[in-house]
Design a protein around this motif. Sequence first.
Motif, PDB file in Angstrom:
ATOM      1  N   ALA B 233     -49.023  14.348 -41.857  1.00 19.59           N
ATOM      2  CA  ALA B 233     -48.812  12.839 -41.446  1.00 19.59           C
ATOM      3  C   ALA B 233     -48.113  12.108 -42.748  1.00 19.59           C
ATOM      4  N   TYR B 236     -44.561  13.018 -43.095  1.00 25.34           N
ATOM      5  CA  TYR B 236     -43.775  12.319 -42.196  1.00 25.34           C
ATOM      6  C   TYR B 236     -43.443  10.860 -42.444  1.00 25.34           C
ATOM      7  N   ARG B 237     -44.472  10.255 -43.012  1.00 24.66           N
ATOM      8  CA  ARG B 237     -44.182   8.885 -43.324  1.00 24.66           C
ATOM      9  C   ARG B 237     -43.190   8.682 -44.484  1.00 24.66           C
ATOM     10  N   THR B 240     -39.476  10.400 -42.613  1.00 29.74           N
ATOM     11  CA  THR B 240     -39.575  10.097 -41.237  1.00 29.74           C
ATOM     12  C   THR B 240     -38.627  11.419 -40.292  1.00 29.74           C
ATOM     13  N   GLN B 243     -39.923  14.090 -38.687  1.00 25.63           N
ATOM     14  CA  GLN B 243     -40.788  13.812 -37.426  1.00 25.63           C
ATOM     15  C   GLN B 243     -40.176  14.600 -36.078  1.00 25.63           C
ATOM     16  N   ARG B 244     -39.022  14.594 -36.101  1.00 26.18           N
ATOM     17  CA  ARG B 244     -38.345  14.892 -35.010  1.00 26.18           C
ATOM     18  C   ARG B 244     -38.485  16.621 -34.731  1.00 26.18           C
ATOM     19  N   ASN B 246     -41.686  17.963 -35.644  1.00 24.66           N
ATOM     20  CA  ASN B 246     -43.047  18.260 -36.067  1.00 24.66           C
ATOM     21  C   ASN B 246     -43.688  19.406 -35.308  1.00 24.66           C
TER      22      ASN B 246
END
Lengths: 188, 290
Positions: B233, B236-237, B240, B243-244, B246
């Motif tokens: 998490a 991903y921050r 970013t 995130q695609r 994940n």
Amino acid sequence: MSFKTLQHSLIWTALVLSIGGLLFNTGALLSVHNDNELINQLASGKDVDVSKVISGKPELRLARALYLKQKHRYDEALSTLSLIMEQGDQAFRAKVRYNLGNLYLEQAMNHVETMKMNEALPLVDLAKQAYRQALALDSQDWDSKYNLEVAMRLLPEMDRINSGNEDDPKKQATQLWTTVPGFPRGLP
Amino acid sequence: MRVGLLILLLLAGCSGSVTEPVSYFAIETPRPFGYVIGDEIAQRIVIETRSGIALQTSSLPARGQINRWLNLTQINVKQQGEQTVINLRYQIFYAPLEVKMLSLPGFTLQFAQGDNTLSKDVPDWSFTVAPLRELAVRKNEQHEYMRPDVRPPFLSGSAAQMGLWGSFLVSVLLGVYLAYLYGYFPQSRRRVFKQALKQLAKLSEGDMAQALTIAHKAFNKLNSRPLFQHQLADFYRSHTEYQRINQLLDWFFDYSYHYFFSGKQAVMPEHLQKIRELLEQCRKIERGAL
């Protein structure tokens, strides 16, 4: 398609376009260099492949007309110049008309030298007309001014009806005038 | 006394320039000497009229040949309120044998106010014109001296040159940027998955431990510290764009955990393929293509 993918594609497209621009401009620069070489060659009295002149810029035709005139091929020079009368910018059009005037005037002088006045008169008239047009386009062209004066002396314009003041501008607008051939020989 | 003064003031108010139909009329001309054949002469006429009075442009001389030696080449009329400015440009084609005085012909300007017309004369303007050539004929080898032909101008390559440098600069900048995106610079963080994929290409399904280690090292390097599944998490921050993928990342960390710690994870050829797919996706993100 995500923004990142689009951005990536755009960068590649821009690179392809800029490389295209690079190739195009290189070609254009090469063409300018080749044309200038041809102009140099013609100016030094060497003929070039006519097809290159036909497909080239008007400056090339002007150079070839000058070459043809130097070789006394007046008719060909005249037809070459007549093709570029309306081409190029104002300064270029003035140059074309000045060289056209010179073409006519030189022929006229040749006729005068052999006392063929009937052949010379219309050519001087055409020369004057060309110089006037050149000066209308560029009134600061001293060579046009000088040669127009040469042509005027060769074939002075005079009023048919002389009412005391030969240069009265109001009267001349409606009067006829004529020309008298020959050189004013002037002082010894 | 007071009545006399009042009458005087009234009379003063009724007279003067205010009642003149044309309150100002001036002809501005240049020097009246030193002209030669082909020269242009500018004439400027400034007129100020009472409101309601309009210049009749038909009273201006027509553009073109005025006489044998004079052309009117330009007429420009500017109307600014009650002021009218007429700019005329003449060109002379007179070849004198000696300095000679000539005149620009005058004309009459007409103004209209309702049904009434009034006129104002623009007088002749005299100037001298001089010859360019001596009276005695100067001859060159063949015939009378004349100025030679103009040499054809060389073509200018400056536009192409500027275009060339411009497109070269843009190409280099874009090329360098793409090289950076594709990780061609040493020490670039955009080389992480490129190198990982290169190492992975040499491995077979029997080298699963090595393959997983290569992928973990790549993620650790990207994260600048070891990356575990529970930290995804946070990852991903800070990253970013990952995130695609994940789902693939979750699968990878699950698979890796079971492979190394539960010992029950069966190794199939498609697992190595999936790791390769994960790293390829990461590579696309790394170079900005996803």
